[in-house]
Design a protein around this motif. Structure first.
Motif, mmCIF file in Angstrom:
data_model
loop_
_atom_site.group_PDB
_atom_site.id
_atom_site.type_symbol
_atom_site.label_atom_id
_atom_site.label_comp_id
_atom_site.label_asym_id
_atom_site.label_seq_id
_atom_site.Cartn_x
_atom_site.Cartn_y
_atom_site.Cartn_z
ATOM 1 N N ASN A 1 1.047 -1.500 0.175
ATOM 2 C CA ASN A 1 -0.604 0.050 0.387
ATOM 3 C C ASN A 1 1.209 1.010 0.251
ATOM 4 O O ASN A 1 0.698 2.352 -0.200
ATOM 5 C CB ASN A 1 -1.076 0.419 0.790
ATOM 6 C CG ASN A 1 -1.517 -0.918 1.222
ATOM 7 O OD1 ASN A 1 -2.343 -1.451 -0.011
ATOM 8 N ND2 ASN A 1 -2.224 -1.572 1.860
ATOM 9 N N LEU A 2 1.977 1.148 0.440
ATOM 10 C CA LEU A 2 2.899 2.419 0.185
ATOM 11 C C LEU A 2 2.786 2.895 -1.220
ATOM 12 O O LEU A 2 2.949 3.616 -1.351
ATOM 13 C CB LEU A 2 4.438 1.893 0.322
ATOM 14 C CG LEU A 2 4.727 1.730 1.610
ATOM 15 C CD1 LEU A 2 6.351 1.299 2.015
ATOM 16 C CD2 LEU A 2 4.575 3.243 2.456
ATOM 17 N N GLU A 3 2.804 1.994 -2.486
ATOM 18 C CA GLU A 3 2.269 2.100 -4.034
ATOM 19 C C GLU A 3 0.830 2.781 -4.175
ATOM 20 O O GLU A 3 0.614 1.819 -4.233
ATOM 21 C CB GLU A 3 3.547 0.915 -4.826
ATOM 22 C CG GLU A 3 4.811 0.992 -4.177
ATOM 23 C CD GLU A 3 5.750 0.217 -4.802
ATOM 24 O OE1 GLU A 3 5.259 0.298 -6.639
ATOM 25 O OE2 GLU A 3 6.226 -0.566 -5.048
ATOM 26 N N SER A 4 0.263 3.756 -5.020
ATOM 27 C CA SER A 4 -0.128 3.548 -5.336
ATOM 28 C C SER A 4 -0.827 2.988 -6.473
ATOM 29 O O SER A 4 0.469 2.085 -7.400
ATOM 30 C CB SER A 4 -0.806 5.409 -5.861
ATOM 31 O OG SER A 4 0.304 5.286 -6.579
ATOM 32 N N HIS A 5 -2.067 2.536 -7.012
ATOM 33 C CA HIS A 5 -2.396 1.624 -8.030
ATOM 34 C C HIS A 5 -3.586 3.327 -8.705
ATOM 35 O O HIS A 5 -3.907 4.154 -8.165
ATOM 36 C CB HIS A 5 -3.083 0.697 -7.880
ATOM 37 C CG HIS A 5 -3.917 1.034 -6.827
ATOM 38 N ND1 HIS A 5 -3.792 0.454 -5.267
ATOM 39 C CD2 HIS A 5 -5.300 0.547 -7.592
ATOM 40 C CE1 HIS A 5 -5.841 0.721 -5.238
ATOM 41 N NE2 HIS A 5 -6.248 1.186 -6.164
ATOM 42 N N ASN A 6 -3.869 2.239 -10.269
ATOM 43 C CA ASN A 6 -5.065 3.782 -10.819
ATOM 44 C C ASN A 6 -5.888 2.875 -11.814
ATOM 45 O O ASN A 6 -6.568 3.516 -12.266
ATOM 46 C CB ASN A 6 -3.848 4.263 -11.295
ATOM 47 C CG ASN A 6 -3.416 3.674 -12.764
ATOM 48 O OD1 ASN A 6 -3.228 2.858 -12.609
ATOM 49 N ND2 ASN A 6 -2.112 4.884 -13.118
ATOM 50 N N LEU A 7 -5.216 1.378 -11.700
ATOM 51 C CA LEU A 7 -6.505 0.744 -12.532
ATOM 52 C C LEU A 7 -6.236 -1.281 -11.548
ATOM 53 O O LEU A 7 -4.972 -1.297 -11.108
ATOM 54 C CB LEU A 7 -5.456 -0.444 -13.125
ATOM 55 C CG LEU A 7 -5.246 0.198 -14.513
ATOM 56 C CD1 LEU A 7 -4.433 0.493 -16.061
ATOM 57 C CD2 LEU A 7 -7.066 1.152 -15.258
ATOM 58 N N ILE A 8 -7.961 -1.697 -11.641
ATOM 59 C CA ILE A 8 -8.162 -2.774 -11.243
ATOM 60 C C ILE A 8 -8.381 -4.160 -12.321
ATOM 61 O O ILE A 8 -9.048 -3.592 -13.005
ATOM 62 C CB ILE A 8 -9.159 -3.471 -10.284
ATOM 63 C CG1 ILE A 8 -8.192 -2.532 -8.861
ATOM 64 C CG2 ILE A 8 -8.906 -4.381 -9.446
ATOM 65 C CD1 ILE A 8 -9.290 -2.069 -7.455
#
Length: 338
Positions: free
Chosen positions: A285-292
């Motif tokens: 969770n320290l890294e962001s995401h923008n797609l699942i």
């Protein structure tokens, strides 16, 4: 018969070593240490390796594995046999073992150099160095050894050898600009470097051995972190024909059939604590995401050193998320029309 040989070969080695240990712990051995010491020495240096080699001869188990079997046998014999009866073992460890180690190192270096030269000689966008390295290693070594070796060599290759800027192809997508992964790794590297220097200075006078051990471990961690960072830049996610190659440097990867993708969801919403959605990242969770990516059936993700994990939804970061989603949908439409 081949399967039987594959099963029987490790069983033979294990039972042989257990038998030698039981023999070495028995009263019979204590009564005749000289004779039985010679017998155990002959077993670990000749009999067990030879029979093991015969058992694996017609299987896909690499013949190279006879070397670790012999070395494990020598270690066991050194523990069982009294020091005064280890003359042959000492000769083996002093003269033969260094030659074997030098031969292994030379062979590994030869394979690495050959793989690197081959990688740079082929002109195709579909060839990935880490994939090629894993394939080459698996042809020579057993799976656990080949994966470990490929990972360690890849760390050095991406960290110190591969400096040329990689041109991005139309079917490739970067994932490090919006996720913050590179920045986090650089911060991690700086923290380790600062702590290493400080800790080394503090411990050097009072506990020099511990100081140098911790320093060497820290330097190794820095080398790994550098290799990880650069592999993120050199191994983009790619769409090739009807497959999606999901990569996170050399740390995580998953190859999936695009037809199994149920939905591409554009979202940056944080995942719930007990969510079954996995992340294509090392720092969670320290890294962001923008797609699942949601799938119709379970997929497999391979992590460092061959560890695997199944998932049905995967959170990823793509710098060109709209373009990526569009390309996936185009392939899906094409596959539907076939």
């Amino acid at each position: 018969m081949t399967l039987l040989r594959k099963i029987s070969s490790p069983s033979f080695v294990l039972l042989s070593f257990i038998s030698l240990y039981v023999l070495g712990s028995s009263n019979i051995f204590s009564a005749h240490p000289s004779q039985f010491s010679n017998l155990i020495t002959a077993d670990v240096l000749l009999t067990i390796p030879f029979v093991y080699l015969i058992l694996i001869r017609k299987t896909d188990i690499p013949k190279f594995t006879v070397v670790p079997v012999t070395i494990i046998g020598v270690v066991l014999a050194s523990y069982i046999i009294p020091t005064e009866h280890q003359t042959v073992l000492r000769l083996f460890k002093t003269w033969v073992l260094p030659i074997i180690e030098l031969g292994i190192i030379s062979f590994v270096l030869f394979k690495v150099v050959k793989t690197i030269k081959y990688f740079h000689s082929i002109k195709t966008t579909k060839t990935d160095f880490f994939d090629l390295l894993k394939k080459t290693s698996s042809e020579t070594f057993s799976k656990p050894i080949s994966i470990f070796l490929a990972t360690e060599i890849a760390v050095i290759y991406y960290g110190f050898i591969y400096w040329k800027k990689r041109a991005l192809k139309p079917n490739e997508f970067t994932y490090h600009k919006t996720s913050g992964s590179v920045g986090l790794f650089i911060a991690f590297i700086l923290i380790i470097a600062a702590e290493t220097i400080g800790l080394h200075a503090i411990l050097l006078e009072s506990k020099p051995t511990i100081a140098w051990i911790l320093t060497i471990l820290s330097i190794y961690s820095l080398i790994q972190a550098l290799g990880f960072v650069k592999s993120i830049l050199k191994r983009p996610i790619s769409i090739e024909n009807d497959k999606l190659y999901l990569r996170y440097g050399i740390m995580k990867e998953s190859i999936v059939d695009i037809k199994n993708i149920d939905k591409v969801e554009i979202t940056s919403k944080d995942l719930e604590e007990k969510s079954e959605t996995k992340k294509l990242s090392l720092l969670g969770n320290l890294e962001s995401h923008n797609l699942i990516l949601h799938f119709n059936e379970e997929q497999t993700m391979t992590s460092l050193y061959g560890m695997t994990k199944n998932y049905k939804s995967l959170a990823i970061s793509i710098d060109q998320k709209e373009c990526f989603k569009s390309e996936i949908e185009k392939v899906q439409q094409m596959l539907t029309n076939l």
